[in-house]
Write an enzyme that holds these catalytic residues in place. Sequence first.
Site, short mmCIF file in Angstrom:
data_model
loop_
_atom_site.label_atom_id
_atom_site.label_comp_id
_atom_site.label_asym_id
_atom_site.label_seq_id
_atom_site.Cartn_x
_atom_site.Cartn_y
_atom_site.Cartn_z
N TRP A 117 34.64 52.40 37.48
CA TRP A 117 35.49 52.66 38.65
C TRP A 117 35.33 54.12 39.09
O TRP A 117 35.31 55.02 38.26
CB TRP A 117 36.96 52.39 38.30
CG TRP A 117 37.26 50.93 38.15
CD1 TRP A 117 37.59 50.27 37.00
CD2 TRP A 117 37.25 49.94 39.19
NE1 TRP A 117 37.78 48.93 37.26
CE2 TRP A 117 37.59 48.70 38.60
CE3 TRP A 117 37.00 49.97 40.56
CZ2 TRP A 117 37.67 47.52 39.31
CZ3 TRP A 117 37.08 48.78 41.29
CH2 TRP A 117 37.42 47.58 40.67
N GLN A 151 34.03 39.07 39.55
CA GLN A 151 34.84 39.60 40.64
C GLN A 151 33.90 39.99 41.76
O GLN A 151 32.94 40.75 41.55
CB GLN A 151 35.62 40.84 40.15
CG GLN A 151 36.71 40.52 39.17
CD GLN A 151 37.92 39.91 39.87
OE1 GLN A 151 38.71 40.60 40.46
NE2 GLN A 151 38.05 38.59 39.80
N ASP A 200 44.46 39.30 33.92
CA ASP A 200 43.23 39.11 33.15
C ASP A 200 43.41 38.22 31.93
O ASP A 200 43.12 38.62 30.79
CB ASP A 200 42.64 40.48 32.73
CG ASP A 200 42.55 41.46 33.90
OD1 ASP A 200 42.48 40.99 35.05
OD2 ASP A 200 42.57 42.68 33.66
N PHE A 225 42.04 37.66 40.92
CA PHE A 225 41.62 38.68 39.97
C PHE A 225 41.02 38.04 38.71
O PHE A 225 40.94 36.83 38.59
CB PHE A 225 42.82 39.59 39.62
CG PHE A 225 43.04 40.71 40.62
CD1 PHE A 225 42.47 40.70 41.89
CD2 PHE A 225 43.82 41.81 40.28
CE1 PHE A 225 42.66 41.74 42.80
CE2 PHE A 225 44.03 42.86 41.17
CZ PHE A 225 43.45 42.83 42.43
N TRP A 248 29.81 43.32 46.89
CA TRP A 248 30.32 44.04 45.70
C TRP A 248 30.61 43.08 44.55
O TRP A 248 31.10 41.97 44.79
CB TRP A 248 31.61 44.75 46.10
CG TRP A 248 32.49 45.16 44.96
CD1 TRP A 248 33.36 44.35 44.27
CD2 TRP A 248 32.59 46.46 44.36
NE1 TRP A 248 34.00 45.09 43.28
CE2 TRP A 248 33.55 46.38 43.32
CE3 TRP A 248 31.97 47.69 44.62
CZ2 TRP A 248 33.90 47.48 42.54
CZ3 TRP A 248 32.33 48.78 43.83
CH2 TRP A 248 33.28 48.67 42.80
N ASP A 251 34.13 42.98 37.37
CA ASP A 251 34.19 42.33 36.05
C ASP A 251 33.48 40.98 35.94
O ASP A 251 33.61 40.15 36.85
CB ASP A 251 35.64 42.03 35.67
CG ASP A 251 36.59 43.16 35.89
OD1 ASP A 251 36.14 44.25 36.26
OD2 ASP A 251 37.79 42.95 35.70
C1 FRU Z 1 39.22 45.53 35.79
C2 FRU Z 1 40.15 45.02 36.89
C3 FRU Z 1 41.05 43.92 36.39
C4 FRU Z 1 41.38 43.16 37.65
C5 FRU Z 1 40.09 43.27 38.43
C6 FRU Z 1 40.28 43.39 39.91
O1 FRU Z 1 38.09 46.17 36.25
O2 FRU Z 1 40.89 46.11 37.43
O3 FRU Z 1 42.18 44.35 35.69
O4 FRU Z 1 41.73 41.83 37.38
O5 FRU Z 1 39.41 44.42 37.95
O6 FRU Z 1 39.06 43.32 40.58
#
Ligand code: FRU
Length: 475
Positions: A297, A54, A160, A97, A35, A38
């Site tokens: 999402w 991510q 973030d 994150f 998977w 971001d």
């Molecule tokens: C955005 C988010 C961020 C977080 C990350 C977690 O899509 O929710 O705020 O750091 O993804 O995977």
Amino acid sequence: MKNALAQADHAVEALRAERRDDYYPQFHLAPSAGWINDPNGLICINGVYHAFYQHHPYDENWGPMHWGHATSRDLAHWQHQPIALAPGEDDDKGGCFSGCAVDDGGVLTLIYTGHVWLGKAGDDDQVREVQCLATSEDGVHFVKHGPVLTPPDGIQHFRDPKVWREDGEWWMVVGARENGLGQARLYRSADLRDWRFDRLLGGAQAPHQGYMWECPDFFPLGEQHLLLFSPQGLTAQGYRNRNRFQSGYLLGHWRPGHDFTPTQPFCELDAGHDFYAPQTFTAADGRRLLFAWMDMWESPMPSKAHRWAGALTLPRELTLGADGAVRMNPARELTALRREHRTLIPLKLRNQRRPLAEALQELQLTLDLAGSDAERYGVAIGGAARLYVDNQAHRLVLERFSEDPGLCGCRSVALPAGERLSLRLFIDRSSLEVFVNQGEACLTSRIYPADGRRDLSLFAEGGQAQFGDMEGWQL
Ligand code: FRU
């Protein structure tokens, strides 16, 4: 961390062996398996572009977040690198994150959010988030240095970080949630280690402006500054805010040590189904470039059945038009992907559908708005999507079809003024990116053509349509 990284790399390799490629992109960055969401840590340093993201290497679903890593010399071709960060320390055991990268005197430095679940994993009401630092000597292997910024009392969601250097100082904007309202908080530091709060760059005044502002970014564009962020909790209104979460910007004025004063309301950056968490970086020559996660999402993701999920958009260049509006165009480096070229002759269609090409990955065409009276006319991509002018609603519509009702539906933009509409399409195995009138609007959506069918055809319904110059490329 070494052990955790080796295990994670091993896990991706094992999943990779099971990956199926029906939807796997030919020219977009996606995980080799597992998977991704971001884009993180986008930077050009020592002549190399780095894109982190991510990543959950153990599974095609979101899970404990790692930082995947890819590099490129030309922004068009990417090589996967070993996983850069794995969770596991006291301050990031729930996940590494999203965050950013900076060039600290030649040292590639990552600033990311260490996430910890205080209750059950997945319980969003009990979390701790801090900003952490990691550095690399060789641009591939990273050493973690622990937290450098903890949240103020009463704030749990604090993530973030985006850091930049200006006026002899480091600046950081962080997304946060205070009393159920989203914020972009600004900090400053002399050394990337000691941070002090400067001020709020922006924040929701009421829940309908977002309960959380994720992935903020802040940078100059032309004479103005852009605060880019991904608010959660906006309500859909007419054609706007149709996705689960939004991504967009406030445009305004800012100088170090002063408030940011937006001059216009929040504006979505891309009107498609799948565009989230965009982040920018500067190219070696100073252009402002952007990648986003090309998904949403909670959307169905058919590629999960093939052991991977998630892709990044193509890199795009941001500029400010003479009219003060933000323009987003494909990075010019992408012409390096072009292979076979096709010129297609202008044509007129009346209540007809006409095959155009077996498959082209890049298509440029103009629609003659003044010379067309059809109710609907445009381009169809296999049975998966069509892009057309709706002459009654006066909008350009991207309509997506699927057996899964969760993937069906339309996104659209108002037709810009003018007699002609110029469109530039990038069609990969499971995505469509549309750039309208040199970046006045963009629509980005994942599409899932059955049996890999991506043949293109033109159509006109309920009247006549005039298609102007057309050019296509295989990429
Ligand atoms: C955005 C988010 C961020 C977080 C990350 C977690 O899509 O929710 O705020 O750091 O993804 O995977």
